[in-house]
Design a protein around this motif. Structure first.
Motif, PDB file in Angstrom:
ATOM      1  N   MET A  15     116.553 180.016 -25.431  1.00  0.00           N
ATOM      2  CA  MET A  15     117.505 178.913 -25.568  1.00  0.00           C
ATOM      3  C   MET A  15     116.832 177.585 -25.255  1.00  0.00           C
ATOM      4  O   MET A  15     116.967 176.602 -26.009  1.00  0.00           O
ATOM      5  CB  MET A  15     118.689 179.127 -24.624  1.00  0.00           C
ATOM      6  N   VAL A  16     116.097 177.513 -24.133  1.00  0.00           N
ATOM      7  CA  VAL A  16     115.424 176.272 -23.754  1.00  0.00           C
ATOM      8  C   VAL A  16     114.418 175.874 -24.831  1.00  0.00           C
ATOM      9  O   VAL A  16     114.328 174.701 -25.221  1.00  0.00           O
ATOM     10  CB  VAL A  16     114.743 176.420 -22.378  1.00  0.00           C
ATOM     11  N   ASP A  17     113.675 176.845 -25.326  1.00  0.00           N
ATOM     12  CA  ASP A  17     112.701 176.558 -26.383  1.00  0.00           C
ATOM     13  C   ASP A  17     113.387 175.992 -27.617  1.00  0.00           C
ATOM     14  O   ASP A  17     112.924 175.026 -28.222  1.00  0.00           O
ATOM     15  CB  ASP A  17     111.942 177.838 -26.744  1.00  0.00           C
ATOM     16  N   GLY A  18     114.536 176.581 -27.991  1.00  0.00           N
ATOM     17  CA  GLY A  18     115.269 176.082 -29.152  1.00  0.00           C
ATOM     18  C   GLY A  18     115.776 174.666 -28.952  1.00  0.00           C
ATOM     19  O   GLY A  18     115.741 173.840 -29.881  1.00  0.00           O
ATOM     20  N   VAL A  20     114.519 172.217 -26.939  1.00  0.00           N
ATOM     21  CA  VAL A  20     113.473 171.187 -26.934  1.00  0.00           C
ATOM     22  C   VAL A  20     112.857 171.028 -28.323  1.00  0.00           C
ATOM     23  O   VAL A  20     112.436 169.920 -28.707  1.00  0.00           O
ATOM     24  CB  VAL A  20     112.384 171.484 -25.877  1.00  0.00           C
ATOM     25  N   ARG A  21     112.803 172.092 -29.107  1.00  0.00           N
ATOM     26  CA  ARG A  21     112.272 171.982 -30.465  1.00  0.00           C
ATOM     27  C   ARG A  21     113.253 171.289 -31.404  1.00  0.00           C
ATOM     28  O   ARG A  21     112.849 170.616 -32.349  1.00  0.00           O
ATOM     29  CB  ARG A  21     111.909 173.368 -30.991  1.00  0.00           C
ATOM     30  N   TYR A  23     115.531 168.963 -30.394  1.00  0.00           N
ATOM     31  CA  TYR A  23     115.795 167.591 -29.962  1.00  0.00           C
ATOM     32  C   TYR A  23     114.612 166.987 -29.205  1.00  0.00           C
ATOM     33  O   TYR A  23     114.756 166.527 -28.066  1.00  0.00           O
ATOM     34  CB  TYR A  23     117.046 167.545 -29.086  1.00  0.00           C
ATOM     35  N   PRO A  24     113.427 166.945 -29.833  1.00  0.00           N
ATOM     36  CA  PRO A  24     112.260 166.399 -29.133  1.00  0.00           C
ATOM     37  C   PRO A  24     112.392 164.904 -28.825  1.00  0.00           C
ATOM     38  O   PRO A  24     111.664 164.382 -27.983  1.00  0.00           O
ATOM     39  CB  PRO A  24     111.110 166.669 -30.117  1.00  0.00           C
ATOM     40  N   GLN A  25     113.318 164.223 -29.506  1.00  0.00           N
ATOM     41  CA  GLN A  25     113.520 162.803 -29.229  1.00  0.00           C
ATOM     42  C   GLN A  25     114.182 162.567 -27.873  1.00  0.00           C
ATOM     43  O   GLN A  25     114.150 161.450 -27.343  1.00  0.00           O
ATOM     44  CB  GLN A  25     114.340 162.131 -30.338  1.00  0.00           C
ATOM     45  N   TYR A  26     114.779 163.618 -27.313  1.00  0.00           N
ATOM     46  CA  TYR A  26     115.476 163.496 -26.029  1.00  0.00           C
ATOM     47  C   TYR A  26     114.780 164.228 -24.885  1.00  0.00           C
ATOM     48  O   TYR A  26     114.703 163.712 -23.774  1.00  0.00           O
ATOM     49  CB  TYR A  26     116.908 164.039 -26.135  1.00  0.00           C
ATOM     50  N   ILE A  27     114.339 165.455 -25.152  1.00  0.00           N
ATOM     51  CA  ILE A  27     113.856 166.296 -24.058  1.00  0.00           C
ATOM     52  C   ILE A  27     112.563 167.016 -24.401  1.00  0.00           C
ATOM     53  O   ILE A  27     112.237 167.222 -25.570  1.00  0.00           O
ATOM     54  CB  ILE A  27     114.914 167.356 -23.650  1.00  0.00           C
ATOM     55  N   GLU A  28     111.849 167.397 -23.342  1.00  0.00           N
ATOM     56  CA  GLU A  28     110.699 168.277 -23.468  1.00  0.00           C
ATOM     57  C   GLU A  28     110.713 169.258 -22.310  1.00  0.00           C
ATOM     58  O   GLU A  28     111.360 169.018 -21.277  1.00  0.00           O
ATOM     59  CB  GLU A  28     109.393 167.479 -23.491  1.00  0.00           C
ATOM     60  N   LYS A  29     110.023 170.369 -22.463  1.00  0.00           N
ATOM     61  CA  LYS A  29     110.034 171.405 -21.437  1.00  0.00           C
ATOM     62  C   LYS A  29     109.135 171.009 -20.273  1.00  0.00           C
ATOM     63  O   LYS A  29     108.057 170.435 -20.464  1.00  0.00           O
ATOM     64  CB  LYS A  29     109.571 172.733 -22.033  1.00  0.00           C
ATOM     65  N   VAL A  30     109.592 171.296 -19.085  1.00  0.00           N
ATOM     66  CA  VAL A  30     108.767 171.139 -17.896  1.00  0.00           C
ATOM     67  C   VAL A  30     107.798 172.320 -17.838  1.00  0.00           C
ATOM     68  O   VAL A  30     108.211 173.475 -17.998  1.00  0.00           O
ATOM     69  CB  VAL A  30     109.631 171.101 -16.620  1.00  0.00           C
TER      70      VAL A  30
END
Length: 331
Positions: A15-18, A20-21, A23-30
């Motif tokens: 889910m987290v991977d989906g 960030v992929r 909505y890369p304009q908003y978030i990225e994975k820590v």
């Protein structure tokens, strides 16, 4: 159980991977954590970091509120399970800009304990961290996972107000004080038609008959205060607003924000019908909300149900913060 998933053990990571992929304009994975941080690093420069999180299953909370004007980072625990201290610590480090970090934690014993441990870890790195505990649910005083009242949908309004204040440059002490000022004025209550089914266990949190509802449920399928036969929407609105009135002394002389929140499986059609009935009931108190949101903001996987959050606006600046522009997935 029918779910669009792969291996239940990988639900949160996939889910987290989906997210960030998508909505890369908003978030990225820590790195090395199931957590996300703003991808727009310029929006965090010189600002206090604002971190929240909890067990997954409440989407778009909390990762959906990471972005300019709201959260700096969010931690995604396993389904209905508190994030580990090291995950929360990773989120703190990811958004620390040297101005300190404020944690917004829902009042569940595991969340409170693990975020507190993350705070201790951060102190070893000389990162100043403060905390506020959200306990907006008025349904029951103590319930599963809690000592005192639960933190539920009102948490999102806390994110919104504090996120705007942090974006405007408020320092850590003042930001914590603002959180402490608004918390007593935010109250929530819910009703459920069907419990959530945890995809890791395949079982619902409780079982209602086809014609039953339960008042006052929590967002992890915790029990409420009464179970009875289903009633029309207008009767549900009346019951829940009576409970809120007992807590808040509703009055046309006061200013309020209102959030109608779907718990995961309630169609927007039904949410707007319920909104219509809530607004009619509020008119009986002489109340017309100054701010209104309707939608799925703090869900419980596939629970059928709805909650009302009222926020008494005692300072016009709080209303400005609610209307402050953001760049997030969920708001």
């Amino acid at each position: 159980m029918k779910k669009i998933i792969n291996d239940p053990k990988n639900i949160v990571s996939e889910m987290v991977d989906g997210m960030v992929r998508a909505y890369p304009q908003y978030i990225e994975k820590v790195k090395n954590a199931e957590a996300v941080v703003r991808s727009n690093k310029d929006s965090m420069k010189g600002k206090v970091g604002l971190v929240s999180g909890g067990g997954s299953g409440h989407e778009p909370a909390h990762a959906g509120y990471v972005g300019k004007g709201m959260l700096s980072a969010a931690v995604c625990g396993q389904i209905f399970t508190s994030p580990t201290p090291d995950q929360a610590y990773a989120a703190i480090k990811a958004c620390n800009q040297g101005k300190g970090v404020l944690l917004v934690v829902k009042n569940y014993s595991g969340d409170v304990m693990n975020f507190d441990m993350a705070k201790d870890l951060a102190s070893m790195d000389d990162i100043e961290v403060k905390t506020i505990i959200v306990d907006d649910d008025i349904a029951v005083e103590n319930s599963t996972y809690t000592q005192g009242r639960r933190g539920v949908a009102g948490t999102i309004l806390v994110h919104k107000v504090l996120g705007a204040a942090a974006q405007e440059g408020m320092d850590l002490d003042k930001l914590q004080k603002l959180g402490q000022d608004i918390l007593p004025n935010i109250k929530t209550i819910a009703v459920a038609l069907k419990a959530a089914t945890n995809p890791e266990t395949g079982k619902p949190g409780f079982v209602l008959k086809d014609d039953e509802i339960e008042y006052g449920v929590g967002i992890h399928s915790e029990p409420g205060y009464r179970r009875e036969k289903i009633k029309p929407s207008k009767d549900l609105a009346k019951e829940l607003l009576e409970k809120l009135d007992d807590e808040m002394n509703l009055s046309g002389d006061k200013k309020y924000a209102m959030m109608i929140n779907g718990l995961g499986a309630t169609p927007l059609m039904e949410q707007f019908i319920f909104t219509h009935d809530v607004l009619n009931e509020l008119e009986e108190f002489g109340v017309k909300p100054a701010f209104t949101k309707v939608g799925n903001y703090m869900t419980s996987i596939d629970m059928a149900g709805i909650s009302i959050t009222l926020f008494e606006i005692k300072d016009d600046k709080w209303l400005d913060y609610l209307n402050y522009p953001v760049e997030t997935i969920g708001w």
